[in-house]
Design a protein around this motif. Structure first.
Motif, mmCIF file in Angstrom:
data_model
loop_
_atom_site.group_PDB
_atom_site.id
_atom_site.type_symbol
_atom_site.label_atom_id
_atom_site.label_comp_id
_atom_site.label_asym_id
_atom_site.label_seq_id
_atom_site.Cartn_x
_atom_site.Cartn_y
_atom_site.Cartn_z
ATOM 1 N N ALA A 196 -33.585 -7.825 4.211
ATOM 2 C CA ALA A 196 -34.007 -6.423 4.316
ATOM 3 C C ALA A 196 -35.508 -6.263 4.097
ATOM 4 N N SER A 197 -36.093 -7.111 3.241
ATOM 5 C CA SER A 197 -37.530 -7.004 2.963
ATOM 6 C C SER A 197 -38.382 -7.464 4.131
ATOM 7 N N LEU A 198 -37.781 -8.209 5.079
ATOM 8 C CA LEU A 198 -38.518 -8.707 6.232
ATOM 9 C C LEU A 198 -38.518 -7.734 7.403
ATOM 10 N N LYS A 199 -37.945 -6.553 7.200
ATOM 11 C CA LYS A 199 -37.919 -5.539 8.247
ATOM 12 C C LYS A 199 -38.635 -4.284 7.763
ATOM 13 N N PRO A 200 -39.265 -3.539 8.675
ATOM 14 C CA PRO A 200 -39.971 -2.313 8.267
ATOM 15 C C PRO A 200 -39.008 -1.294 7.672
ATOM 16 N N ALA A 202 -37.387 2.545 6.909
ATOM 17 C CA ALA A 202 -36.820 3.508 7.852
ATOM 18 C C ALA A 202 -37.863 4.498 8.355
ATOM 19 N N ASN A 203 -38.869 4.794 7.546
ATOM 20 C CA ASN A 203 -39.892 5.770 7.953
ATOM 21 C C ASN A 203 -41.085 5.119 8.635
ATOM 22 N N TRP A 204 -40.944 3.853 9.067
ATOM 23 C CA TRP A 204 -42.033 3.157 9.751
ATOM 24 C C TRP A 204 -42.267 3.770 11.122
ATOM 25 N N PRO A 219 -35.530 2.736 19.755
ATOM 26 C CA PRO A 219 -35.703 1.890 18.563
ATOM 27 C C PRO A 219 -35.689 0.410 18.926
ATOM 28 N N TYR A 220 -36.526 -0.335 18.257
ATOM 29 C CA TYR A 220 -36.636 -1.758 18.561
ATOM 30 C C TYR A 220 -35.441 -2.516 17.976
#
Length: 243
Positions: A196-200, A202-204, A219-220
């Motif tokens: 989870a820390s390796l993904k932006p 939710a508000n990115w 969404p990507y």
């Protein structure tokens, strides 16, 4: 010995001044952009003030380098910054952006900021060439490491070398500390928190609301395999993300 010597003297120092401005611009902009990105609502409209305060801070902390022992401090810092922080930071940046965040997603973000697509040449440089050459340079420096020295035989003490290593490792320690904090403040098992820390978050996304809405329309979705990710990093996706 040259004709019109005063003209060449003026041109020389103008060249030096412009070279300094060109070199320091990237460093100042990196720091100020990082500060503003952390507090966009408070500081985005105060960019000039942030630039002035950052410049004054660099000016005050750089004053010791202008004193009698400044060259020794400069040599010590430059020795270990070039060995640890610079190359390790560049390598970590390439890996985190191109292989964790994704070159293709980064190219998508650049399109939203500039309206231009990233060429295949730049994708190859970011994804393969630069990390490879930085890794080779980093390993070459480690294998050829020697204690810092200055002038005709001046050798730094063990305490000075320890301080140089500590200062040179500060940016690396900051990255490690930020990674530990990002993993610690998440729920789930260790592997789940790491993933989870390796993904932006939710508000990115873009700061402006209309651009943010366009950004979230598609969404990507990360590729399912490393080969697919490698292929998309180089060639990009077939779908149009210009929305």
């Amino acid at each position: 010995m040259m004709p019109v010597p005063h003209l060449w003297a003026v041109l020389l120092f103008l060249m030096l001044i412009t070279a300094v401005f060109d070199s320091i611009f990237g460093m100042i902009e990196t720091v100020t952009s990082c500060i503003i990105d952390q507090f966009p609502r408070q500081l985005l409209k105060r960019r000039v003030l942030v630039n002035i305060i950052t410049g004054l801070f660099f000016f005050l902390t750089g004053l010791p380098l202008t004193m009698n022992g400044g060259i020794y401090l400069f040599q010590l810092g430059d020795w270990y910054f070039a060995l640890f922080a610079l190359l390790f930071g560049a390598l970590f940046e390439c890996i985190s952006i191109c292989w964790i965040y994704g070159t293709d997603r980064f190219a998508r973000d650049i399109y939203f900021m500039t309206g231009r697509n990233v060429s295949v040449v730049l994708r190859v440089l970011w994804t393969i060439t630069i990390p490879l050459f930085v890794t080779i340079a980093f390993l070459a420096l480690l294998t050829q490491y020697s204690a810092p020295a200055y002038g005709d035989g001046y050798k730094y003490s063990k305490e000075a070398i320890a301080c140089g290593i500590f200062v040179g490792m500060l940016p690396v320690m900051a990255m490690v500390a930020a990674g530990i904090v990002a993993v610690a403040y998440r729920d789930g098992s260790l592997l789940q928190r790491l993933a989870a820390s390796l993904k932006p978050s939710a508000n990115w996304g873009p700061y402006e609301e209309d651009t943010r809405d366009r950004y979230r329309m598609k969404p990507y979705i990360y590729p399912s395999t490393w080969w697919q990710k490698f292929k998309e990093n180089i060639t990009g996706r077939n779908d149009d993300f210009s929305v």
